[in-house]
Design a protein around this motif. Structure first.
Motif, short mmCIF file in Angstrom:
data_model
loop_
_atom_site.label_atom_id
_atom_site.label_comp_id
_atom_site.label_asym_id
_atom_site.label_seq_id
_atom_site.Cartn_x
_atom_site.Cartn_y
_atom_site.Cartn_z
N THR A 594 0.83 -1.20 0.00
CA THR A 594 0.00 0.00 0.00
C THR A 594 0.87 1.26 0.00
OG1 THR A 594 -0.07 0.08 2.41
CG2 THR A 594 -1.79 -1.21 1.30
N GLN A 595 0.24 2.39 -0.20
CA GLN A 595 0.96 3.66 -0.19
C GLN A 595 1.54 3.95 1.19
OE1 GLN A 595 -1.26 6.98 -1.71
NE2 GLN A 595 0.38 8.47 -1.35
N ASP A 596 0.81 3.64 2.24
CA ASP A 596 1.31 3.90 3.60
C ASP A 596 2.55 3.07 3.90
OD1 ASP A 596 -0.66 5.74 4.10
OD2 ASP A 596 -2.00 4.32 5.10
N ASN A 597 2.53 1.78 3.53
CA ASN A 597 3.69 0.93 3.80
C ASN A 597 4.90 1.35 2.97
OD1 ASN A 597 2.61 -0.71 5.81
ND2 ASN A 597 1.76 -2.18 4.34
N ASP A 599 5.46 4.40 1.90
CA ASP A 599 5.90 5.67 2.48
C ASP A 599 6.75 5.42 3.72
OD1 ASP A 599 6.04 8.45 2.44
OD2 ASP A 599 4.40 8.65 3.86
N PHE A 600 6.36 4.42 4.51
CA PHE A 600 7.14 4.06 5.70
C PHE A 600 8.49 3.48 5.30
CE2 PHE A 600 8.45 0.94 8.89
CZ PHE A 600 8.47 1.72 10.04
N ARG A 604 9.35 8.27 4.74
CA ARG A 604 8.48 9.40 4.42
C ARG A 604 9.04 10.29 3.31
NH1 ARG A 604 4.28 6.93 6.45
NH2 ARG A 604 4.56 6.37 8.64
#
Length: 832
Positions: A594-597, A599-600, A604
């Motif tokens: 996903t985008q969140d993973n 990004d992590f 960031r």
């Protein structure tokens, strides 16, 4: 034909001359014009009479009547001189009138015309002086950088991310429609390419199962496409990551893998390689799980992937899967003959906990979070596992989407940029990032061309592929369908897949011909991080001294650029920002991509790294279509071939020395001599150096010299002639740019080096990856080295015959490439 108006002028002139001299008995001819049946005037004949001529009343040609007046006899020499002067003046004036008439009446359609092929748009041939203006490279780079900011990609992510876009699904096609509409808006003449392929998925209500003894361990939702189907049972064995060295350790400890079910962790190598390694040793099934030490996902984390040791539709190997195409039932040799299934971490934990054997794992394998560090290599004889796989084949339509920015001077040659569009689950790192790079690079380049800031010499093609998660199916089917055309026209492929998976390092895999371009690009693109200064480049932050050893990695079969290089012989490159080289991005093939993973995983810095990746791809793209000479470095191949040939030579020499008195070897001494391979490599080195020196030392503004190189290019590369070069360019404006165009295409011979290293002795159907350096099969230099070592260990007649055949084919492939580079037959350095 002389018009009546002009004849009237001639009469007036004659009359004027007559009045000037006003002599007696002066002679001149009068003309009366008639028209033929078609209404056209006949050609005029002018005839003067001399003293004593009696030609009055004669007709000329039946249509012109001439009346001649006889002169009186001239008695004075003065009169004779005057008559001669009048004659000369008369003919001079008439000649001027005739020449002026013919020149001014020349039909307009005989003016020099620009000859343009019917299949080439009007933009291809320049007709104004501005076409010769080449924008400064620094200005081009700055324009590109200004159009690819992090904010641009933030918006693009929002537009293109999706949770449902599996290959061939409605979600996949909707993304394709969105891309084609964007290409239409950019006036990029988009089109679609459809293929009908066989994909494998779990069958309806049937599920895949794993049991330990009689206890059901689980029914995983994830699956591995192209696994064999059925039910198998066997003793369970643990093999860490399933790499060759892991299985070698098992064999060294006398653990037999035959008829076993092998449990292994995901990571380090592809699913297909893991399954192939187990199948070679006789395993009946493979179970693969994501270990929490490698991937931060929940215990119910399911994984998806494929196990085809190849690319494309495995049921039409070597052929394109177009609609209504009928071939004999066949399948790829890369399909595994054993079962393969992914399981969740919780299922793997259950299996590891039930294994009660007496062989502990080595210390280096005890980093798993699923056990207490006392895991065993194998279970007891009665610790059996049953694997049931119920996958079935389904027919699916895959749609590839294309758009093009046509070149202004060499539109028939193009660089291709491609990105996978489909994914199992979100596939944010796998496909969304690459898709955004594709559309934003297209938008930036088209904007620069539309505004007149940049005029690419060669064309740029943008491709959105479907079927990527099944093994580059859409891309490979396209290559198979247009193989001959692409070999002549596509000179580089740039993969945009998975370009951002971390932030700690920068890695690239490429044809040796692109190494130099990659190094130059790293020096030009600014670093997305602030490790040293705001002006730091990727070279200073991620490469530095001996950059190629730090950045360049071998291209594997799972690389999206691999079929372009190993199957089609097109110089190709893929690159990525990554975090952990050993494990790789852990979320590929899971619903956690996903985008969140991501990004992590990038600390960031996702949008900044994406913008930097776009700068890398865009800089290489623009360099390849901006410069007169293509940035393809054929000289680097000399070092690559030397690196591969020298170990083979050393082993062959050792074989000859060790068995010089053995009749089994001495009978094959000539056939297995190292001189043939080293001679071919030497020919390649000399041909490469000779061609480069010839180009460097030639006056490329000389058309005849350029034509000489062009002839060699056409013989070697079978390149189609660009409009306006050797198909008769006569446009006055284009003549000025013709020399530059000829200069720019001279170097095109280099990209065919890659194609000439595809073994001509192997069928694309049976052996698709025919490249002798980067391919896969018995024709490769690596396979030749392995067989030399095998023959040295066991010099049987069979091994020596196989070795001599392999050696001959490899030598002739290299020699053929050298011959192609050399040019004329009398320039060949053929000493084999």
């Amino acid at each position: 034909m002389i018009p009546l108006k002009e004849i009237s002028k001639m009469d007036q002139t004659t009359s004027t001359i007559s009045k000037i001299f006003n002599g007696e008995g002066r002679s001149y001819s009068r003309f009366s014009l008639t028209q033929d049946a078609d209404g056209e005037t006949n050609q005029v004949e002018l005839k003067t009479s001399r003293d004593g001529d009696e030609e009055a009343g004669e007709t000329l040609g039946g249509n012109f009547s001439q009346q001649t007046y006889a002169p009186q006899r001239w008695r004075s020499p003065k009169h004779v001189a005057m008559l001669v002067s009048v004659g000369f003046l008369f003919f001079f004036v008439v000649g001027l009138l005739l020449g002026s008439t013919i020149f001014h009446r020349q039909p307009k359609d005989r003016e020099p015309q620009t000859i343009v092929d019917v299949d080439v748009p009007p933009l291809v041939v320049e007709t104004n002086a501005e076409a010769d203006v080449i924008p400064d490279w620094d200005d081009v780079r700055n324009m590109l950088e200004s159009k690819l900011s992090p904010d641009v990609f933030k918006q693009c992510f929002a537009n293109f991310k999706s949770t449902d876009h599996e290959a061939g699904s409605d979600g996949d096609k909707l993304l394709g429609i969105k891309i084609i509409n964007l290409f239409k808006k950019l006036s990029m003449n988009p089109w679609m390419d459809k293929h009908y392929v066989k994909l494998q998925r779990p069958a309806g209500a049937s599920v895949n199962r794993v049991s330990f003894g009689t206890e059901l361990v689980g029914q995983p939702l994830g699956y591995l496409a192209y696994s064999a189907s059925g039910t198998k049972q066997g003793r369970i064995i643990y093999s860490h990551y399933g790499q060759e060295e892991d299985f070698k350790f098992l064999l060294d400890t006398n653990i037999n893998v035959t008829n076993a079910v092998v449990l292994m962790r995901a990571g380090k190598i592809s699913f297909a390689e893991k399954v192939a390694n187990a199948a070679k040793l006789g395993a009946v099934a493979v179970l693969i799980y994501p270990d929490p030490v490698d991937i931060n996902c929940e215990g119910s984390c399911d994984m998806y992937g494929h196990v085809h040791m190849g690319t494309g539709d495995p049921y039409t190997p070597g052929f394109p899967s177009f609609n209504h195409t009928q071939f004999l039932l066949s399948h790829s040799s890369g399909l595994p003959g054993i079962l393969a299934q992914t399981i969740t971490p919780s299922m793997a934990s259950t299996l590891l906990g039930k294994m009660q054997g007496d062989r502990p794992t080595p210390q280096r394998w005890r980093d798993s979070k699923l056990s207490s560090g006392t895991s065993v290599l194998l279970g007891r004889d009665n610790d059996t596992v049953t694997v049931e796989v119920n996958n079935t084949l389904i027919d699916k339509e895959l749609v590839n989407v294309f758009g093009v920015i046509r070149g202004f001077m060499e539109p028939d040659h193009y660089v291709v940029l491609g990105a996978q569009r489909d994914a199992w689950g979100p596939g944010f790192a796998k496909s969304t990032v690459g898709t955004c790079l594709l559309v934003e690079l297209a938008n930036a380049a088209r904007s620069m061309v539309k505004n007149g800031d940049f005029r690419p010499r060669r064309s740029i093609m943008f491709a959105s592929w479907s079927g990527g998660d099944y093994g580059s199916v859409g891309a490979t089917e396209w290559l198979e369908g247009y193989l001959m055309s692409l070999n002549m026209k596509a000179f580089t492929y740039i993969s945009l897949d998975a370009v951002v998976t971390g932030s700690k390092s920068f890695k690239a895999s490429a044809s040796p011909m692109l190494y130099k371009l990659i190094g130059e690009t790293l020096n030009e693109v600014k670093s997305p991080l602030t490790r040293t200064s705001s002006s730091a480049t990727l070279y200073s932050d991620f490469a530095g001294t001996n950059w190629d050893a730090k950045v360049m990695t071998p291209m594997t079969m799972s690389d999206p650029a691999y079929p372009f290089l190993a199957f089609s012989g097109i110089p190709s490159v893929s690159f990525r920002f990554e975090s952990d080289v050993a494990i790789g991005y852990p979320y590929f093939g899971t619903l956690s991509d996903t985008q969140d993973n991501l990004d992590f995983a990038t600390v960031r810095q996702l949008t900044a790294l994406t913008a930097s990746a776009a700068q890398v791809a865009g800089t290489m793209m623009l360099r390849l279509v901006h410069d007169h000479l293509l940035r393809l470095d054929v000289e680097h191949y000399k070092a690559i071939l030397r690196r591969n040939v020298i170990p083979i030579k050393q082993q062959l020499d050792q074989l000859a020395k060790a068995f010089q008195h053995d009749p089994r070897v001495s009978d094959h001494a000539e056939a297995v001599s190292s001189k043939w391979l080293t001679s071919a490599r030497g020919s390649f080195d000399r041909a490469t150096s000779s061609l480069i020196d010839s180009i460097r030392n030639s006056d490329l503004s000389d058309i005849e010299i350029c034509q000489h190189f062009n002839d060699r290019i056409m013989r070697v590369s079978h390149l189609s002639a660009p409009p306006g070069v050797w198909r008769g360019l006569v446009c006055r404006t284009c003549l000025k740019s013709e020399l530059k165009l000829l200069t720019s295409i001279v170097i095109c011979i280099f990209f065919q080096v890659e194609g000439n290293l595809l073994s001509p002795y192997k069928s694309p159907r049976e052996t698709p990856f025919r490249h002798i350096v980067f391919g896969s099969g018995s024709h490769t230099l690596q396979s030749l080295l392995d067989n030399v070592i095998a023959a040295k260990a066991n010099p049987t007649e069979e091994n020596l015959n196989l070795l001599s055949e392999q050696l001959a084919l490899a030598a002739w492939t290299i020699q053929g490439c050298a011959n192609a580079l050399a040019g004329n037959v009398w320039e060949l350095d053929n000493q084999i």
